[in-house]
Design a protein around this motif. Structure first.
Motif, PDB file in Angstrom:
ATOM      1  N   SER A   1      66.642 -36.022  -1.984  1.00  0.00           N
ATOM      2  CA  SER A   1      67.924 -35.421  -1.639  1.00  0.00           C
ATOM      3  C   SER A   1      67.840 -34.764  -0.266  1.00  0.00           C
ATOM      4  N   PRO A   2      68.747 -35.110   0.626  1.00  0.00           N
ATOM      5  CA  PRO A   2      68.775 -34.453   1.936  1.00  0.00           C
ATOM      6  C   PRO A   2      69.519 -33.122   1.907  1.00  0.00           C
TER       7      PRO A   2
ATOM      8  N   VAL B   1      76.113 -32.351  -3.633  1.00  0.00           N
ATOM      9  CA  VAL B   1      74.751 -32.770  -3.944  1.00  0.00           C
ATOM     10  C   VAL B   1      74.611 -34.262  -3.667  1.00  0.00           C
ATOM     11  N   GLN B   2      73.675 -34.614  -2.842  1.00  0.00           N
ATOM     12  CA  GLN B   2      73.416 -36.028  -2.550  1.00  0.00           C
ATOM     13  C   GLN B   2      72.038 -36.401  -3.103  1.00  0.00           C
ATOM     14  N   LEU B   3      72.024 -37.442  -3.899  1.00  0.00           N
ATOM     15  CA  LEU B   3      70.779 -37.949  -4.451  1.00  0.00           C
ATOM     16  C   LEU B   3      70.628 -39.403  -4.016  1.00  0.00           C
ATOM     17  N   GLN B   4      69.435 -39.763  -3.645  1.00  0.00           N
ATOM     18  CA  GLN B   4      69.179 -41.121  -3.155  1.00  0.00           C
ATOM     19  C   GLN B   4      68.012 -41.715  -3.936  1.00  0.00           C
ATOM     20  N   ALA B   5      68.312 -42.754  -4.704  1.00  0.00           N
ATOM     21  CA  ALA B   5      67.269 -43.468  -5.439  1.00  0.00           C
ATOM     22  C   ALA B   5      66.828 -44.677  -4.626  1.00  0.00           C
ATOM     23  N   SER B   6      65.545 -44.915  -4.602  1.00  0.00           N
ATOM     24  CA  SER B   6      65.009 -46.054  -3.863  1.00  0.00           C
ATOM     25  C   SER B   6      63.805 -46.628  -4.600  1.00  0.00           C
ATOM     26  N   GLY B   7      63.381 -47.787  -4.145  1.00  0.00           N
ATOM     27  CA  GLY B   7      62.175 -48.394  -4.706  1.00  0.00           C
ATOM     28  C   GLY B   7      62.412 -49.556  -5.641  1.00  0.00           C
ATOM     29  N   GLY B   8      63.660 -49.879  -5.900  1.00  0.00           N
ATOM     30  CA  GLY B   8      63.949 -51.000  -6.784  1.00  0.00           C
ATOM     31  C   GLY B   8      63.588 -52.334  -6.143  1.00  0.00           C
ATOM     32  N   GLY B   9      63.660 -53.372  -6.949  1.00  0.00           N
ATOM     33  CA  GLY B   9      63.355 -54.702  -6.448  1.00  0.00           C
ATOM     34  C   GLY B   9      63.175 -55.682  -7.565  1.00  0.00           C
ATOM     35  N   LEU B  10      62.647 -56.834  -7.201  1.00  0.00           N
ATOM     36  CA  LEU B  10      62.380 -57.900  -8.166  1.00  0.00           C
ATOM     37  C   LEU B  10      60.900 -57.869  -8.532  1.00  0.00           C
ATOM     38  N   VAL B  11      60.630 -57.886  -9.822  1.00  0.00           N
ATOM     39  CA  VAL B  11      59.251 -57.838 -10.284  1.00  0.00           C
ATOM     40  C   VAL B  11      59.103 -58.761 -11.490  1.00  0.00           C
ATOM     41  N   GLN B  12      57.939 -59.322 -11.655  1.00  0.00           N
ATOM     42  CA  GLN B  12      57.693 -60.195 -12.805  1.00  0.00           C
ATOM     43  C   GLN B  12      57.436 -59.365 -14.065  1.00  0.00           C
ATOM     44  N   PRO B  13      57.701 -59.945 -15.214  1.00  0.00           N
ATOM     45  CA  PRO B  13      57.379 -59.240 -16.467  1.00  0.00           C
ATOM     46  C   PRO B  13      55.916 -58.816 -16.483  1.00  0.00           C
TER      47      PRO B  13
END
Length: 121
Positions: free
Chosen positions: A23-24, A1-13
């Motif tokens: 998942s592919p 099982v392959q899971l891929q999380a994305s969308g993170g980054g730096l954000v202000q409070p």
């Protein structure tokens, strides 16, 4: 099982981010999918889960009212919309599944690679 999380980054409070789990290899539409996070020096924390049976959703007290989990049927993704982010939300975020249809308290057996979320001014 392959899971891929994305969308993170730096954000202000106070800002927002939308994470996505894909998942592919696995048809996520048929399974409950959960989101976890782990901050440096802290234990892994379960945040939210969405069932594939009836779409029931569950949230930890730390994110209830600020985070929303959703499933895009046919797109094979599960998203986590995060709003009103706080510095204490800074962590690596992971999606996970146990390849079962319902959410429970057991630790899922399959975790993907994480995506870093940093909340800072």
């Amino acid at each position: 099982v392959q899971l891929q999380a994305s969308g993170g980054g730096l954000v202000q409070p106070g800002g927002s981010l939308r994470l996505s789990c894909a998942s592919p290899t696995t048809a996520l539409d048929y399974y409950a999918v959960a989101w976890f996070r782990q901050a440096p020096g802290k234990e892994r924390e379960g945040l939210s889960c969405i069932s594939s049976l009836d779409g029931s959703t569950y949230y930890s007290e730390s994110v209830k009212g600020r985070f929303t989990i959703s499933r895009l049927y046919g797109k094979n993704t599960v998203d986590l919309q995060m709003s009103n982010l706080k510095p204490e939300d800074t962590a690596i975020y992971y999606c996970a599944t146990e390849l079962q249809s319902s959410c429970d308290d057991d630790l899922p057996g399959f975790f993907g690679q994480g995506t870093q979320v940093t909340v800072s001014s």
